[in-house]
Design an enzyme around this catalytic site. Structure first.
Site, PDB file in Angstrom:
ATOM      1  N   LYS A 212       0.833  -1.206   0.000  1.00 41.78           N
ATOM      2  CA  LYS A 212       0.000   0.000   0.000  1.00 41.78           C
ATOM      3  C   LYS A 212       0.870   1.258   0.000  1.00 41.78           C
ATOM      4  O   LYS A 212       0.642   2.191  -0.768  1.00 41.78           O
ATOM      5  CB  LYS A 212      -0.926  -0.006   1.213  1.00 41.78           C
ATOM      6  N   GLU A 218      10.111  -5.738   3.784  1.00 43.74           N
ATOM      7  CA  GLU A 218      10.193  -7.134   3.353  1.00 43.74           C
ATOM      8  C   GLU A 218       9.810  -7.276   1.884  1.00 43.74           C
ATOM      9  O   GLU A 218      10.453  -8.005   1.113  1.00 43.74           O
ATOM     10  CB  GLU A 218       9.271  -8.013   4.209  1.00 43.74           C
ATOM     11  N   GLY A 269      -4.881  -4.327   5.632  1.00 46.29           N
ATOM     12  CA  GLY A 269      -4.313  -5.474   4.925  1.00 46.29           C
ATOM     13  C   GLY A 269      -5.056  -6.767   5.172  1.00 46.29           C
ATOM     14  O   GLY A 269      -5.331  -7.539   4.245  1.00 46.29           O
ATOM     15  N   ARG A 270      -5.434  -7.031   6.430  1.00 45.81           N
ATOM     16  CA  ARG A 270      -6.098  -8.291   6.758  1.00 45.81           C
ATOM     17  C   ARG A 270      -7.535  -8.340   6.262  1.00 45.81           C
ATOM     18  O   ARG A 270      -8.176  -9.385   6.302  1.00 45.81           O
ATOM     19  CB  ARG A 270      -6.040  -8.522   8.276  1.00 45.81           C
ATOM     20  N   GLU A 356      -4.725  -9.618  15.110  1.00 44.24           N
ATOM     21  CA  GLU A 356      -4.237  -8.279  14.801  1.00 44.24           C
ATOM     22  C   GLU A 356      -5.341  -7.247  15.017  1.00 44.24           C
ATOM     23  O   GLU A 356      -5.064  -6.093  15.348  1.00 44.24           O
ATOM     24  CB  GLU A 356      -3.728  -8.214  13.352  1.00 44.24           C
ATOM     25  N   HIS A 387      -4.558 -35.928  14.819  1.00 45.79           N
ATOM     26  CA  HIS A 387      -3.340 -36.682  15.113  1.00 45.79           C
ATOM     27  C   HIS A 387      -2.220 -35.754  15.578  1.00 45.79           C
ATOM     28  O   HIS A 387      -1.051 -36.136  15.551  1.00 45.79           O
ATOM     29  CB  HIS A 387      -2.910 -37.474  13.883  1.00 45.79           C
ATOM     30  N   LYS A 502       9.463  -3.402  13.853  1.00 51.16           N
ATOM     31  CA  LYS A 502       9.983  -2.861  12.588  1.00 51.16           C
ATOM     32  C   LYS A 502      10.966  -1.719  12.847  1.00 51.16           C
ATOM     33  O   LYS A 502      12.016  -1.625  12.204  1.00 51.16           O
ATOM     34  CB  LYS A 502       8.828  -2.359  11.720  1.00 51.16           C
TER      35      LYS A 502
END
Length: 526
Positions: A212, A218, A269-270, A356, A387, A502
Site C-alpha cells: 500500500k 520485506e 491489509g487483513r 491483529e 493426530h 519494525k
C-alpha cells in the site's frame, strides 16, 4: 445516537455474568442433544448453516447475549461503518472493505471520490488486464504467454490471498477454470524467494508486487530478489511486474511496472482479500468471473450481518457466543478446524484477522480496559489436527472452544469406496464424531482414558466449497471479528503492535544499537 462504552459498563454485561451456566455434556446427551442439533442452527447464505448446538448456551444465555448486542448497538455501529463514519480512531480513517463487494447503505465519498465507484473501477481494470493476459494480448518479452503469477507481499498482502487461492485451486481445475498457477513470496528470509523462483519458469511468470505504501521493507527486499533473478535470466523486469498499491505511493506511476492497480488507506491489509490485493492474483489465476463470484458470496454474507435479530444473524451470534466464552467462561483461545484440505491456510489467515484486530488492551480512545479481549486463534485442517493437538483439546487442563467447518461434498466430485464408505463420508464422520466426543466425553475408571467432555464447539456446514461459499465464509469471520471489537470497545482496524519491532529492526540494520539489542545483533552476525 451511538455510544461507545467499555463492556464492563454495560448493564446487560453484568446480567450475563449472572446467567446460569449450561451443563454441556448433559445438554448434548440423548434426545435432548438431538433436539438441540435440530434447533440451534442459523441459516447463513450461499447454502451455509451455522450450528451452535454444542456450545455452552441455551435460550436464556442467547436472550442475555441479544440484550448485550442491543445495548452495545452492534448492528447500528456496523451501519455507521458501512455508511462511512470514521471508525478507525487510531488512524482517523474510514473502514471500507465492505464496499469492495457491494453497497450496503449510503454513498460513501472520501477525498472527493465515490469509493464504491473507485473500487469497481479497479476491479474492472484488473479484469481487463487478466483477460488480456489469458488471451495472449499481454505477453512476455519474447511474445509468449504468461503461465504463472507470483504475488510478492507480506501480512494481509499474502495470508488472505494465499488462503483464497489454495481454497479454489482444485475447484478451478475440476471446473475448467484454472488459468495460471499462483505462487507467493512473503518472508524476507531469502530461502522463501529462492524456493519459489527455483520452482517456476521466470520467463513465463508475471509478478504482482503488493504494498500500500510502496515502502514495505520485506516486500521491496523480495522485489529486488526477483528483479535480480529476471536480470540474470536476461529478462526486462518491467515487462514481468505489476503493482498493487495506493495512488500516492512511489510505485503508482513507476515505469518499472506493466500496470498499477490501486487500493487505499480505508482498507486494512487483513481485510483486503476482496480488494485489488486479492483481485489481481485471483483474477489472473482463475479468471475475473470467478473473482466476481467470490465477491458475490461476501456481499451476501455482509447483507445478512445487518439483521438485528441475533438468532438470524450468524456472524453476530458467533461473535456474541465468543464474547461469552472469553469474558464470562474465561476461555483463552479458540481453535478453527476446517474439515477441508482446501482450507489448509484459512486458519492462518484468521490468526491475523482476529489477533491483529482485537489483540488490544486499550479501548478505541486509548484508555486501558479492565477485561480480557481477543482470544488466541490457531488451527489446522482435519483430520490432520486429530493426530496432532487434539490430545490437549480433549484432555488438557484448558478448555479451548472449537469452530469446525465442514462440507457435505468434496470439491472434486469423485471419490473411492473403501470399507463401505467414501473418503468424503469418512471425513464427515470424523467431524460429527469429534463434536459429540468433545461435548459429551466418556467415563472410564482408567483416568488416562477418561474424557470429561463439556468442551464446546460450533460448526459451519455447507454443500461444497466454491467461490461464493468461500466469499461468504470469509465475510462471516470478518464481520464476527468486527462485532467482537465493537463489544469490547476496541479499534479493530489499526495494528500498532506490529510497528515497534519494525522500528528496532531498522536500528539494527543501521548499526544504531546498544544494550541487549546490540548483543543479540552481534550473536546473529548482523
Amino acid at each position: 445516537m451511538i455510544n461507545w462504552k467499555n463492556t464492563d459498563t454495560l448493564a446487560s454485561y453484568q446480567e450475563l455474568a449472572n446467567v446460569k451456566r449450561v451443563n454441556l455434556a448433559e445438554a448434548m446427551s440423548g434426545e435432548q442433544g438431538a433436539e438441540r442439533v435440530k434447533n440451534y442452527s442459523v441459516s447463513m447464505t450461499e447454502g451455509l448453516d451455522y450450528n451452535y448446538a454444542a456450545k455452552e448456551v441455551d435460550d436464556t444465555v442467547i436472550d442475555a447475549l441479544a440484550k448485550l448486542a442491543d445495548e452495545a448497538q452492534l448492528v447500528d455501529k456496523f451501519e455507521a461503518l458501512y455508511n462511512g463514519e470514521v471508525i478507525n480512531t487510531g488512524e482517523n480513517r474510514l473502514v471500507l472493505h465492505h464496499l469492495t463487494r457491494g453497497q450496503l447503505g449510503d454513498k460513501v465519498v472520501a477525498d472527493g471520490v465515490d469509493k464504491r465507484a473507485f473500487y469497481v473501477e479497479q476491479q474492472e481494470k484488473i479484469a481487463d488486464f487478466a483477460n488480456k493476459v489469458h488471451a495472449g494480448e499481454i505477453v512476455n518479452g519474447a511474445g509468449e504467454k504468461f503461465t504463472t503469477v507470483v504475488q510478492i507481499g507480506i501480512g494481509g498482502s499474502d495470508l488472505g490471498p494465499r488462503a483464497m487461492y489454495l481454497a479454489l485451486e482444485n475447484w478451478a481445475k475440476k471446473n475448467g477454470l484454472f488459468k495460471m498457477e499462483a505462487k507467493f513470496i512473503s518472508n524476507v528470509d531469502p530461502d522463501d524467494a529462492a524456493a519459489v523462483l527455483n520452482a517456476i519458469d521466470v520467463a513465463h511468470s508475471i509478478f504482482v508486487l503488493v504494498s500500500k505504501s510502496g515502502t514495505t521493507l520485506e516486500t521491496l527486499t523480495n522485489e529486488s530478489f526477483v528483479k535480480d533473478a529476471l536480470k540474470n535470466a536476461g529478462l526486462d523486469a518491467s515487462k514481468h511486474m505489476i503493482a498493487v498499491t495506493s495512488e500516492t505511493s512511489p510505485l503508482a506511476k513507476s515505469d518499472d511496472y506493466l500496470a498499477a492497480f490501486f487500493m487505499d488507506d480505508y482498507i486494512g491489509g487483513r481485510y483486503s482479500s476482496t480488494s485489488a490485493v486479492g483481485g489481481a492474483v485471483l483474477s489472473l489465476a482463475f479468471g475475473p468471473e470467478v473473482f466476481a463470484q467470490f465477491l458475490e458470496g461476501a456481499a451476501a454474507a455482509d447483507k445478512s450481518a445487518t439483521n438485528k435479530d441475533v438468532r438470524k444473524n450468524a456472524a453476530l451470534l458467533d461473535a456474541m457466543i465468543g464474547v461469552y466464552e472469553r469474558n464470562i467462561l474465561g476461555y483463552p483461545a479458540t481453535a478453527v478446524l476446517p474439515y477441508s484440505q482446501a482450507l489448509s491456510r484459512f486458519p492462518a489467515h484468521l490468526q491475523q484477522l482476529d489477533m491483529e484486530s482485537n489483540g488490544k488492551s486499550v479501548n478505541r480512545f486509548g484508555e486501558p480496559v479492565d477485561y480480557v479481549t481477543g482470544p488466541v486463534i490457531f488451527g489446522e485442517p482435519g483430520t490432520n489436527g486429530q493426530h496432532s493437538f487434539y490430545q490437549l483439546l480433549h484432555q488438557g487442563t484448558d478448555i479451548v472452544p472449537l469452530q469446525f467447518i465442514g462440507f457435505k461434498n468434496s470439491q472434486i466430485g469423485t471419490d473411492v469406496v473403501i470399507q463401505d464408505s467414501t473418503s468424503q463420508q469418512k471425513l464427515c464422520a470424523n467431524v460429527a464424531a469429534q463434536i459429540v466426543a468433545f461435548a459429551c466425553g466418556k467415563s472410564d475408571e482408567n483416568r488416562n482414558k477418561n474424557f470429561e467432555g463439556g468442551r464446546p464447539s460450533s460448526i459451519i456446514i455447507g454443500e461444497k466449497l466454491d467461490p461464493k461459499t468461500l466469499g461468504a465464509l470469509l465475510a462471516h469471520y470478518e464481520n464476527k471479528v468486527m462485532f467482537q471489537g465493537f463489544v469490547w470497545n476496541l479499534n479493530s482496524f489499526d495494528q500498532e503492535g506490529v510497528q515497534l519491532g519494525k522500528v528496532l529492526a531498522k536500528r539494527v540494520l543501521a548499526h544504531e544499537t546498544d544494550g541487549a539489542l546490540k548483543v543479540f545483533s552481534d550473536l546473529l552476525n548482523i
